[in-house]
Design a protein around this motif. Structure first.
Motif, PDB file in Angstrom:
ATOM      1  N   HIS A 118       0.809  -1.217   0.000  1.00 58.38           N
ATOM      2  CA  HIS A 118       0.000   0.000   0.000  1.00 58.38           C
ATOM      3  C   HIS A 118       0.844   1.271   0.000  1.00 58.38           C
ATOM      4  CE1 HIS A 118      -3.634  -2.356   0.527  1.00 58.38           C
ATOM      5  NE2 HIS A 118      -2.973  -3.076   1.402  1.00 58.38           N
ATOM      6  N   LYS A 119       2.164   1.101  -0.041  1.00 63.86           N
ATOM      7  CA  LYS A 119       3.088   2.236  -0.145  1.00 63.86           C
ATOM      8  C   LYS A 119       2.784   3.323   0.889  1.00 63.86           C
ATOM      9  CE  LYS A 119       4.261   1.519  -5.005  1.00 63.86           C
ATOM     10  NZ  LYS A 119       3.853   0.109  -4.984  1.00 63.86           N
ATOM     11  N   ALA A 120       2.618   2.875   2.114  1.00 62.09           N
ATOM     12  CA  ALA A 120       2.313   3.787   3.219  1.00 62.09           C
ATOM     13  C   ALA A 120       3.545   4.000   4.085  1.00 62.09           C
ATOM     14  CB  ALA A 120       1.172   3.217   4.067  1.00 62.09           C
ATOM     15  N   GLU A 121       3.595   5.158   4.718  1.00 59.18           N
ATOM     16  CA  GLU A 121       4.702   5.431   5.648  1.00 59.18           C
ATOM     17  C   GLU A 121       4.533   4.666   6.961  1.00 59.18           C
ATOM     18  OE1 GLU A 121       5.234   7.707   2.500  1.00 59.18           O
ATOM     19  OE2 GLU A 121       3.421   8.099   3.688  1.00 59.18           O
ATOM     20  N   VAL A 182      10.547   8.705   9.143  1.00 57.50           N
ATOM     21  CA  VAL A 182       9.330   9.454   9.471  1.00 57.50           C
ATOM     22  C   VAL A 182       9.342   9.860  10.941  1.00 57.50           C
ATOM     23  CG1 VAL A 182       6.832   9.207   9.801  1.00 57.50           C
ATOM     24  CG2 VAL A 182       7.890   8.527   7.640  1.00 57.50           C
ATOM     25  N   LEU A 183       9.714   8.935  11.804  1.00 63.66           N
ATOM     26  CA  LEU A 183       9.772   9.246  13.239  1.00 63.66           C
ATOM     27  C   LEU A 183      10.749  10.384  13.510  1.00 63.66           C
ATOM     28  CD1 LEU A 183       9.814   5.642  14.761  1.00 63.66           C
ATOM     29  CD2 LEU A 183       7.848   7.136  14.377  1.00 63.66           C
ATOM     30  N   LYS A 211       0.988   9.216   5.100  1.00 62.68           N
ATOM     31  CA  LYS A 211       0.014   8.236   4.598  1.00 62.68           C
ATOM     32  C   LYS A 211       0.061   6.979   5.475  1.00 62.68           C
ATOM     33  CE  LYS A 211       0.813   6.483   0.518  1.00 62.68           C
ATOM     34  NZ  LYS A 211       0.893   6.345  -0.951  1.00 62.68           N
ATOM     35  N   VAL A 212      -1.115   6.493   5.885  1.00 64.26           N
ATOM     36  CA  VAL A 212      -1.206   5.378   6.830  1.00 64.26           C
ATOM     37  C   VAL A 212      -2.182   4.332   6.301  1.00 64.26           C
ATOM     38  CG1 VAL A 212      -1.769   4.685   9.194  1.00 64.26           C
ATOM     39  CG2 VAL A 212      -0.744   6.936   8.770  1.00 64.26           C
ATOM     40  N   PHE A 213      -1.773   3.066   6.372  1.00 68.05           N
ATOM     41  CA  PHE A 213      -2.667   1.958   6.036  1.00 68.05           C
ATOM     42  C   PHE A 213      -3.198   1.335   7.323  1.00 68.05           C
ATOM     43  CE2 PHE A 213      -3.483  -2.590   5.292  1.00 68.05           C
ATOM     44  CZ  PHE A 213      -4.469  -2.491   4.321  1.00 68.05           C
ATOM     45  N   VAL A 214      -4.522   1.136   7.385  1.00 63.68           N
ATOM     46  CA  VAL A 214      -5.172   0.526   8.545  1.00 63.68           C
ATOM     47  C   VAL A 214      -5.598  -0.892   8.187  1.00 63.68           C
ATOM     48  CG1 VAL A 214      -7.163   0.621  10.098  1.00 63.68           C
ATOM     49  CG2 VAL A 214      -5.961   2.732   9.479  1.00 63.68           C
TER      50      VAL A 214
END
Length: 301
Positions: A118-121, A182-183, A211-214
């Motif tokens: 999902h190419k999320a951070e 990111v952190l 961008k976040v995947f749940v």
């Protein structure tokens, strides 16, 4: 098992006086199907056998497990301890594990697969609230993240759904996989929080900017026990004062970072109203009383 795409994942374990649980937590890392990991253990001033247990595993697995402690073996809080772990981590990806919780064997491999797909951070998942470890009668409960699952969210969408401003359940700290870069970019954990809300101070920064995947899956066990930080905070009736302090911090964060989103600012203002009785009366109670009065007048005509 060594995957084709195998970035190193650093598992940051901050711990304090968890001698009864820490070995089980460490073994859950050793049992991971994904092999390219390191465990960074940060001792936050333990006075029980946690220190000896952690050092033992650090000595037994020197290429996989790092043991760290603060100068003078003092207690500096979870936020500071996790930041030390992030700073010393060698992995490009980070996940977190408290010293009394458990990672199921396929957690790292599945979260990494989801993150890549999902190419999320950051990817975050549900958690099983684990009661049965100590109480065979009380059923374990899977708490899903309080936003529609199996979906990628652009910033700041998750802020509308999730605690501390939304109504939905936030993820547990042991249910995340996030880029280390990111952190560092967002200042990691805010060290002014030494108890509750330390994780929220980090999460809202990511919700607002990344961008976040749940995911609706769960691959971690969140141990429920009376001595835990959250239980103690609620038992000591500290929750309301700590929530107020956090919301005021969040207001300053919005101002400093020029968060202009009207919906978010309205949600924050609404969340703060109950902590100011006069404002609560005029903005919440009084309008209701006026409407009720007009309804009575109209009915009696």
């Amino acid at each position: 098992m060594q995957e084709r795409h195998s970035p190193k994942i650093s598992i940051i374990m901050c711990f304090l006086n968890v001698e009864a649980y820490i070995e089980e937590a460490i073994k859950s890392v050793l049992a991971q199907h994904y092999s390219n990991w390191e465990l960074v253990m940060v001792d936050d001033g333990s006075s029980d056998l946690s220190t000896q247990i952690a050092r033992h595993y650090g000595n037994e697995y020197p290429k996989k497990i790092k043991y760290l402690e603060h100068a003078g073996h003092i207690n500096l809080g979870a936020s500071k301890s996790r930041n030390v772990g992030i700073a010393k981590a060698g992995g490009t990806l980070i996940t977190f594990l408290d010293g009394d919780d458990i990672l199921l064997p396929d957690m790292l491999s599945i979260l990494l697969q989801q993150k890549d797909m999902h190419k999320a951070e950051m990817v975050m998942e549900a958690s099983k609230y684990w009661y049965s470890w100590n109480d065979s009668i009380k059923k374990d409960e899977i708490i899903k993240i309080g936003a529609p699952a199996n979906k990628t969210y652009q910033p700041p969408e998750l802020m509308y759904h999730l605690y501390p401003l939304g109504d939905g359940a936030a993820p547990c700290i042991c249910g995340l996989l996030v880029d280390r870069e990111v952190l560092l970019r967002h200042g990691s954990f805010d060290e002014s929080f030494k108890g509750m809300y330390d994780d929220q101070s980090l999460l809202i920064k990511i919700y607002l900017h990344e961008k976040v995947f749940v995911s609706d899956g769960y691959h971690n066990l969140y141990r429920q026990r009376p001595g835990s930080l959250v239980y103690s905070s609620h038992s000591a009736s500290n929750y309301l004062s700590e929530r107020k302090n956090f919301l005021l911090w969040l207001k300053r964060y919005f101002q400093h970072n020029q968060i202009k989103d009207r919906r978010l600012n309205k949600m924050l203002a609404s969340s703060l109203i109950p902590f100011y009785p006069g404002r609560f009366f005029f903005q919440k109670r009084l309008p209701g009383k006026i409407k009720s009065l007009f309804r009575k007048i109209a009915f009696n005509r």
